[in-house]
Design an enzyme around this catalytic site. Structure first.
Site, PDB file in Angstrom:
ATOM      1  N   ASP A  52      -9.483   3.237  -3.891  1.00 27.57           N
ATOM      2  CA  ASP A  52      -8.185   3.285  -4.264  1.00 27.57           C
ATOM      3  C   ASP A  52      -7.534   4.079  -5.551  1.00 27.57           C
ATOM      4  OD1 ASP A  52      -5.284   2.679  -3.914  1.00 27.57           O
ATOM      5  OD2 ASP A  52      -5.521   1.006  -5.441  1.00 27.57           O
ATOM      6  N   ASP A  59      -2.046   8.622  -3.345  1.00 26.62           N
ATOM      7  CA  ASP A  59      -2.707   7.455  -3.191  1.00 26.62           C
ATOM      8  C   ASP A  59      -3.510   7.131  -1.851  1.00 26.62           C
ATOM      9  OD1 ASP A  59      -3.123   4.603  -3.598  1.00 26.62           O
ATOM     10  OD2 ASP A  59      -1.115   3.987  -2.658  1.00 26.62           O
TER      11      ASP A  59
END
Length: 420
Positions: free
Chosen positions: A83, A308
């Site tokens: 992430d 992201d």
């Protein structure tokens, strides 16, 4: 979409290394909730302060790609969300949930039956052979996870400092420890502080992952820990990592797909021409865009956006997402909480202007099938007046390999190669 086989490769030098970690695609929690018509409830419960202070501002259950990390000696393997929207690494501790090494059904089986099906000494604390506490009313979210057993690692050092990380859909609470951590099965390793969660949110329960591996900047860390990748920079051939996400479509469930490459540019899956833009903040991987268009919709305005990997769709201000959807012919379905189009449609490209260059996102990257419905992979969001107003999630990264340059504080984009 034709699948592209991605193989694990490792290049090593005497003093520096580069490693590629293959990933698996999983159906995201957003996809499952949209199918059930329950995503709108989650959206309505999101905090308006998602981007304030040290709070992580992303719904990590949207992730569709996970990888592996090995922790301890001998190594214990964990499936984690890779992430770029956070900066902390945590995995469940052995004290989280039920009894490690025992099947989940042993925790809920009637006491009289447990010894017949489970190890009565180790796994049946509620059986007639053992006067233990009452049976838990329901399964703990940690029961289905791989959990770290520090007593089995010869290199583990306990820290004990408590941590609490709040996400848009839940939290992870526990304490810090330190041990040897390796990227996948590579020799790119470092002794690193990490979180050992003793309690995780119910929202994580049914997802095939154990924890989260944050790849954001040190200032984003809730635990005030230098993230693993930044500690590993001296060991890499180049202080970068490249993310390539393959196009697999709705049928892909757990198949090898996509690649995170540490220490080098992925020239196999990405075109050689890279367009770099300086970061506007060294927290998230944040940079400005100067405009967006799709069909008849055009908006020339500077926005702060982030790359992201932990979000499966593209988030945009509601006036922009509504405008794009209308121009593409999509209609908002409040039951699903998504913009719908008839399956089989071929909507127009979404165009972003970045650093004076135009980047196209084709419908193959953003048009998503959910069950018998098809939706545009963009959702309305609000930053509440704080931080970035866009999230460029997986559809963007499927269109362009993202190159994260940790030393020069910049991010690059290269056209992704797909089989068709």
């Amino acid at each position: 979409m034709k699948a592209l086989l991605v193989l694990l490769a490792l290049w090593a030098t005497v003093e520096a290394e580069m490693v590629r970690i293959p990933l698996q695609r999983i159906e995201s929690m957003r996809e499952r909730l949209i199918k059930k018509g329950e995503w709108r409830k989650i959206e309505e419960n999101r905090s308006s302060k998602l981007f304030t202070g040290s709070q992580i501002g992303y719904d990590y259950t949207d992730t569709e790609y996970i990888g592996l990390v090995n922790i301890g000696t001998p190594a214990q393997t964990f499936r984690v969300i890779l992430d770029t929207g956070s900066a902390d690494l945590w995995i469940p501790d052995s004290s989280c949930g039920g009894i490690p090494g025992c099947q989940d059904y042993c925790n809920h089986m009637p006491p009289v039956d447990c010894p017949s099906f489970c190890n009565a000494t180790a796994c049946c604390p509620y059986s007639l052979l053992y006067k233990g506490p009452a049976v838990r009313a329901q399964q703990d979210p940690c029961d289905s996870k791989n959990r770290f057993q520090s007593s089995k690692s010869s290199t583990y050092v306990k820290d004990g400092t408590s941590f609490s990380i709040q996400y848009g859909t839940g939290s992870a609470i526990g304490f810090l420890g330190k041990d040897l951590i390796c990227l996948g099965n590579s020799s790119v390793c470092n002794t690193q502080q990490f979180g050992q969660a003793t309690k995780i949110a119910d929202f994580f329960a049914n997802q095939p992952l154990d924890g989260i591996f944050g790849m954001g900047w040190p200032t984003l860390s809730v635990t005030k820990t230098t993230p693993l990748l930044f500690n590993l920079m001296p060991k890499l051939d180049q202080p970068i990592f490249t993310v390539y996400l393959d196009e697999r479509g709705p049928s892909a469930q757990g198949a090898p797909a996509s690649l995170f490459t540490y220490g080098a540019f992925d020239s196999v899956n990405c075109n050689s021409q890279i367009s770099y833009v300086p970061l506007s903040a060294q927290t998230y991987w944040q940079f400005p865009i100067q405009g967006v268009s799709a069909g008849t919709f055009t908006r020339q305005k500077t926005y702060q956006v982030i790359s992201d990997t932990g979000t499966s769709l593209i988030g945009a201000p509601q006036d922009v997402s509504d405008g794009i959807a209308q121009a593409l012919g999509a209609t908002y379905d409040p039951w699903m909480g998504a913009y719908k189009l008839p399956c089989g449609s071929t909507p127009a490209d979404i165009l972003l202007t970045i650093n004076g260059n135009t980047f196209k996102i084709n419908y193959k990257q953003y048009f998503i099938m959910l069950g018998n419905e098809c939706v545009v992979g963009i959702f309305p969001m609000s930053s509440g007046g704080f931080g970035p107003s866009w999230i460029l999630g997986d559809p963007w990264i499927r269109a362009y390999c993202n190159v994260y340059d940790m030393k020069n504080a910049r991010i690059g984009f290269a056209q992704a190669k797909h089989s068709q």
